[in-house]
Design a protein around this motif. Structure first.
Motif, PDB file in Angstrom:
ATOM      1  N   GLN A 129      29.404  40.948  76.566  1.00 14.62           N
ATOM      2  CA  GLN A 129      28.524  39.908  77.099  1.00 14.62           C
ATOM      3  C   GLN A 129      28.769  39.697  78.595  1.00 14.62           C
ATOM      4  OE1 GLN A 129      29.793  36.884  74.290  1.00 14.62           O
ATOM      5  NE2 GLN A 129      27.709  36.775  73.418  1.00 14.62           N
ATOM      6  N   ARG A 130      30.038  39.680  78.997  1.00  6.61           N
ATOM      7  CA  ARG A 130      30.358  39.514  80.422  1.00  6.61           C
ATOM      8  C   ARG A 130      29.787  40.670  81.245  1.00  6.61           C
ATOM      9  NH1 ARG A 130      35.383  37.441  78.436  1.00  6.61           N
ATOM     10  NH2 ARG A 130      36.395  39.468  78.705  1.00  6.61           N
ATOM     11  N   ALA A 131      29.927  41.893  80.745  1.00  5.88           N
ATOM     12  CA  ALA A 131      29.418  43.062  81.471  1.00  5.88           C
ATOM     13  C   ALA A 131      27.897  43.010  81.597  1.00  5.88           C
ATOM     14  CB  ALA A 131      29.851  44.348  80.769  1.00  5.88           C
ATOM     15  N   LYS A 132      27.202  42.649  80.513  1.00  9.28           N
ATOM     16  CA  LYS A 132      25.737  42.555  80.567  1.00  9.28           C
ATOM     17  C   LYS A 132      25.294  41.484  81.554  1.00  9.28           C
ATOM     18  CE  LYS A 132      24.538  44.177  75.923  1.00  9.28           C
ATOM     19  NZ  LYS A 132      23.964  43.779  74.627  1.00  9.28           N
ATOM     20  N   LEU A 134      26.977  40.255  84.109  1.00 14.64           N
ATOM     21  CA  LEU A 134      27.302  40.690  85.461  1.00 14.64           C
ATOM     22  C   LEU A 134      26.282  41.706  85.973  1.00 14.64           C
ATOM     23  CD1 LEU A 134      29.246  40.441  87.818  1.00 14.64           C
ATOM     24  CD2 LEU A 134      30.637  42.227  86.771  1.00 14.64           C
ATOM     25  N   ASP A 135      25.894  42.646  85.128  1.00 18.40           N
ATOM     26  CA  ASP A 135      24.874  43.629  85.521  1.00 18.40           C
ATOM     27  C   ASP A 135      23.556  42.943  85.869  1.00 18.40           C
ATOM     28  OD1 ASP A 135      26.556  45.794  85.262  1.00 18.40           O
ATOM     29  OD2 ASP A 135      25.816  46.379  83.279  1.00 18.40           O
ATOM     30  N   ALA A 136      23.136  42.009  85.027  1.00 15.46           N
ATOM     31  CA  ALA A 136      21.867  41.316  85.267  1.00 15.46           C
ATOM     32  C   ALA A 136      21.923  40.499  86.557  1.00 15.46           C
ATOM     33  CB  ALA A 136      21.531  40.416  84.080  1.00 15.46           C
ATOM     34  N   SER A 138      23.880  40.922  89.188  1.00 15.59           N
ATOM     35  CA  SER A 138      24.100  41.707  90.405  1.00 15.59           C
ATOM     36  C   SER A 138      22.800  42.244  90.995  1.00 15.59           C
ATOM     37  CB  SER A 138      25.081  42.849  90.144  1.00 15.59           C
ATOM     38  OG  SER A 138      24.543  43.756  89.209  1.00 15.59           O
ATOM     39  N   ASP A 139      21.736  42.295  90.206  1.00 17.50           N
ATOM     40  CA  ASP A 139      20.441  42.766  90.700  1.00 17.50           C
ATOM     41  C   ASP A 139      19.616  41.663  91.372  1.00 17.50           C
ATOM     42  OD1 ASP A 139      20.835  45.369  89.890  1.00 17.50           O
ATOM     43  OD2 ASP A 139      19.762  45.131  87.988  1.00 17.50           O
TER      44      ASP A 139
END
Length: 147
Positions: A129-132, A134-136, A138-139
């Motif tokens: 969940q943290r990775a998803k 963070l990815d969202a 960062s854009d």
């Protein structure tokens, strides 16, 4: 799920409320300790974000405050050593204000308390969940600082 601005705003509001649950205790404790109102904190945030001094009128406009209210708020912060005020070099009727180093330290403490609340919330997420998230995030575009 529908992706209209209103739908996204609703989801973000729900997320914001979830994040704030339990994460504001330390922030409120700090605000009570420094004995500043939310208006004073907002005003200091604006000044700290500015790269140069701004007029009291510009400050009032940035905060949607009346000029007299902004001026009174600046006066209180001036007495506490959190802002500096001087006459404009081109128009003596205009007062320019800026944050002092003490204000910058204080706002850093406020931001640190907020960050700690966000870290506590993020710690409850799974690594996936943290990775998803963070990815969202960062854009997303970054807002420019005030000048």
């Amino acid at each position: 799920m529908e992706t209209t601005p209103a739908a996204l705003a609703g989801v973000l509001l729900d997320l914001w409320r979830e994040i704030l649950k339990g994460s504001t205790r330390d922030l409120y404790k700090l605000l009570a300790e420094v004995d500043l109102s939310m208006t004073q904190i907002k005003l200091l945030h604006v000044l700290v974000e500015c790269e140069t001094e701004i007029s009291v009128k510009e400050l009032a406009e940035a905060l949607s405050m009346s000029l007299p209210n902004a001026s009174r708020t600046v006066d209180g912060l001036l007495q506490r050593g959190l802002v500096e005020r001087r006459e404009d070099e081109h128009d003596r009727r205009v007062k320019r204000v800026g944050a002092t180093e003490a204000a910058r330290v204080l706002i850093d403490r406020v931001d640190t308390a907020r960050l700690q609340g966000l870290e506590a919330w993020a710690a409850d997420l799974s690594p996936v969940q943290r990775a998803k998230l963070l990815d969202a995030l960062s854009d997303l575009p970054k807002k420019e600082r005030r000048r």
